[in-house]
Write an enzyme that holds these catalytic residues in place. Sequence first.
Site, short mmCIF file in Angstrom:
data_model
loop_
_atom_site.label_atom_id
_atom_site.label_comp_id
_atom_site.label_asym_id
_atom_site.label_seq_id
_atom_site.Cartn_x
_atom_site.Cartn_y
_atom_site.Cartn_z
N PRO A 1 -6.45 8.49 0.22
CA PRO A 1 -5.84 8.57 -1.11
C PRO A 1 -6.57 9.59 -1.99
CG PRO A 1 -6.54 6.32 -0.60
CD PRO A 1 -7.03 7.17 0.50
N GLY B 1 -8.83 11.43 -4.69
CA GLY B 1 -10.07 11.07 -5.39
C GLY B 1 -11.08 10.34 -4.55
N THR B 2 -10.87 10.25 -3.24
CA THR B 2 -11.82 9.50 -2.41
C THR B 2 -12.92 10.38 -1.86
OG1 THR B 2 -10.20 9.73 -0.66
CG2 THR B 2 -10.33 7.61 -1.73
N THR C 1 -12.38 16.46 -0.46
CA THR C 1 -12.83 17.82 -0.75
C THR C 1 -14.36 17.87 -0.75
OG1 THR C 1 -10.87 18.03 -2.13
CG2 THR C 1 -12.53 19.73 -2.35
N GLU D 1 -1.08 -12.84 -25.11
CA GLU D 1 -2.30 -12.66 -24.31
C GLU D 1 -2.92 -14.00 -23.93
OE1 GLU D 1 -2.77 -9.98 -22.98
OE2 GLU D 1 -1.56 -8.70 -24.28
N ASP E 1 4.19 -6.33 -17.72
CA ASP E 1 4.01 -7.53 -16.91
C ASP E 1 5.14 -7.66 -15.90
OD1 ASP E 1 1.92 -8.07 -18.57
OD2 ASP E 1 3.12 -9.33 -19.91
P1 ADP Z 1 -10.14 14.21 -3.01
O1 ADP Z 1 -10.30 15.57 -2.50
O2 ADP Z 1 -10.22 13.15 -1.96
O3 ADP Z 1 -8.94 14.01 -3.87
P2 ADP Z 1 -12.53 14.89 -4.38
O4 ADP Z 1 -13.41 15.20 -3.25
O5 ADP Z 1 -11.96 16.04 -5.11
O6 ADP Z 1 -11.38 13.89 -3.96
O7 ADP Z 1 -13.35 13.94 -5.38
C1 ADP Z 1 -13.33 14.14 -6.75
C2 ADP Z 1 -14.66 13.76 -7.35
O8 ADP Z 1 -14.89 12.37 -7.26
C3 ADP Z 1 -15.84 14.39 -6.64
O9 ADP Z 1 -16.11 15.64 -7.16
C4 ADP Z 1 -16.96 13.41 -6.90
O10 ADP Z 1 -17.54 13.66 -8.14
C5 ADP Z 1 -16.24 12.09 -6.98
N1 ADP Z 1 -16.31 11.38 -5.70
C6 ADP Z 1 -15.26 11.01 -4.94
N2 ADP Z 1 -15.67 10.34 -3.85
C7 ADP Z 1 -17.00 10.30 -3.90
C8 ADP Z 1 -18.01 9.73 -3.05
N3 ADP Z 1 -17.70 9.10 -1.92
N4 ADP Z 1 -19.29 9.88 -3.42
C9 ADP Z 1 -19.62 10.51 -4.56
N5 ADP Z 1 -18.73 11.06 -5.40
C10 ADP Z 1 -17.42 10.95 -5.09
ZN ZN Z 2 1.42 -9.17 -21.00
MG MG Z 3 -9.12 17.14 -2.99
#
Ligand code: ADP
Ligand code: ZN
Ligand code: MG
Length: 643
Positions: free
Chosen positions: A232, A234-235, A238, A454, A530
């Site tokens: 997914p 942000g993991t 890259t 709430e 919700d």
């Molecule tokens: P993706 O390419 O999977 O979308 P990125 O490699 O661009 O995600 O990650 C974005 C940022 O999130 C990285 O630059 C880093 O700062 C942070 N990040 C994501 N995963 C990690 C990880 N496993 N350890 C440390 N930092 C992470």
């Molecule tokens: Zn609610």
């Molecule tokens: Mg990426």
Amino acid sequence: MSKFALPGSPLSPPKKNNGGKKQPEGFFGSPWQLLLQVMVALLLVWLWQESLQRATVTTIPYSTFLDKLDKKEIIGCTITPEEIQGKMLVSAPTKKEGETKAPTPAFFRTVRVEDPNLVARLQSAHTTYSSVRPSLLSQLIFSWILPIGIFFLIWVGLTRWMTRGAGYSLLNVGKSRARLVAEEGTGVSFADVAGCQEAKYELQEVVDFLKSPARYRALGAKIPKGVLLIGPPGTGKTLLARAVAGEAHVAFFSLSGSEFVEMFVGVGASRVRDLFVQAKGRAPCIIFIDELDAIGRQRGVRIAMGHDEQEQTLNQLLVEMDGFDPNEGIIILAATNRPDILDRALLRPGRFDRQVVVDLPDVQGREAILRVHSKGKPLAPDINLQEIAHATSGMSGADLANLMNEAALLAARRKVQKVGQADLLEALEKVVAGPERRSLQLAKEEKKRVAYHEVGHALVAAATPGADPVRKVSIIPRGRGALGYTLQLPPAQQYLFTRSQLLTKIRCAMGGRAAEEIIFSEVSTGAENDLEVATTLARQMVCLYGMSESVGLAHLIPSRPGLAEVPSLDGHVEYSGETARLVDQEVQRILEKTYEEAKAILQKERKTLEEVTANLLKKETLDAAEFLALLPESAKQPLSTPQ
Ligand code: ADP
Ligand code: ZN
Ligand code: MG
């Protein structure tokens, strides 16, 4: 009126655009471009000079010139074979009568007439005159070198701007814009990537090979040509790819899939070709194709424009991948979050035959990521990253990096020296529900409704065994449309959910609306979020997990392979209309049943509902302890603290 942190529901990660770092490459691509650019610059200079002369130099008839000479109004002049140029005095016209202004000097030009008396007249008028232009060097500098320099700078600026803004320069179409990151790798190491142990383990082999290819060659081992990182957004895909290059100390060509795809057919393909040519000259090296899905979509199923272009680009990539021997020392890494839409040909042996899943981090992974990103941020002694790790189930590495940064920002705003646990918790709320909006003033009646809503959520959660404990109830409005929110956090990371746990989640989501109905006998628009959460969960129960008797044991929506993430529900439908009707009925039944249950709980605890709400209206936020203290034994649920 409520925002939840539901475990497993992926929070939208902050969009991180790596594209911003793009550097336009070589300004002069070829001699032809240079020629063209110089010609344009010369043309511009010529136009500039022309207009300059027109604007400041007055052309006067020869007779006027003689006239002025006699009146001693000519300060000086230069005589060339064609014309006479120089400075003269002009008496400026004045508005008031009778008042004369001092005459001002101005440049003039006149056509030269053969006049044998000219020199004598100039002499008698005591004018300085010469037949050569004064200071050829300054003329040259002012009329040629300076403007050319200025135009050159403008031109470079424009080209840069165009390259950045539009993503390409017309003159550079077809050249690969792969960025060559420093010779000695990227400076990122595996230590910068927290968690993802399996992925690092797999990639270690690639690093070893790039470091000592001879050892592998001697044994006749074939190293994989391509490694595909799947996970997914942000993991850290890259980041991992950059870490591989950093660990192996090799050159790193990185290009995003979307950069290949241009408006002109054939450009993408020629970019691919160019990229491989460049890379072969720099082996051993890594080619990294980010967002591979942008070019690697299955051929023949695209609907949008650019069909041929993508197909050609993909074909070229396949050809290039087949056309080199991995023992040359080139390894192709690619990343995608949509492996399901990739063309099968890409995944065949000899291409991206090795796949590495980079999944959302588990609780230890999250703690490690938080630790990595707390580097350089002084932490207060009360900090407990473990607690935050437990509370951030479903967040990606990028989300956690963002969280840590938000906490540091909050600490800076408080003007303290260290980031405290309170900052982290505040940042978590901010990330989950948006920033506080204290300026938003609700009418009294509305505020009351939000509070009941709430507390409705919170009470249903408290009265249901197995529900995630309530950590906070608040009616301080937050960004993203939340007028109030109830924060429920899971005590620990959970990978599996039972049927009753899912029903509990839906019931808690229904609590807000149920409370509104009981108190005001009318509902409001506040329950939209919700209902969205509840409906999504109910549909997943019916369509994915086989948790409804009448629909039965069927998996009705294609999920993405290799991801623990919840499959998207917008995929195409692969079942009959009859099943569709049945699914709708079942979803509706689940929603209605859980709603009635929530209402029953609140009706039984109506007194508590009133009391807690009165308190919330007074204090605006109730933390876990305050909330629990208000509950009678009948409605109490022990708050299990994370271990
Ligand atoms: P993706 O390419 O999977 O979308 P990125 O490699 O661009 O995600 O990650 C974005 C940022 O999130 C990285 O630059 C880093 O700062 C942070 N990040 C994501 N995963 C990690 C990880 N496993 N350890 C440390 N930092 C992470
Ligand atoms: Zn609610
Ligand atoms: Mg990426």
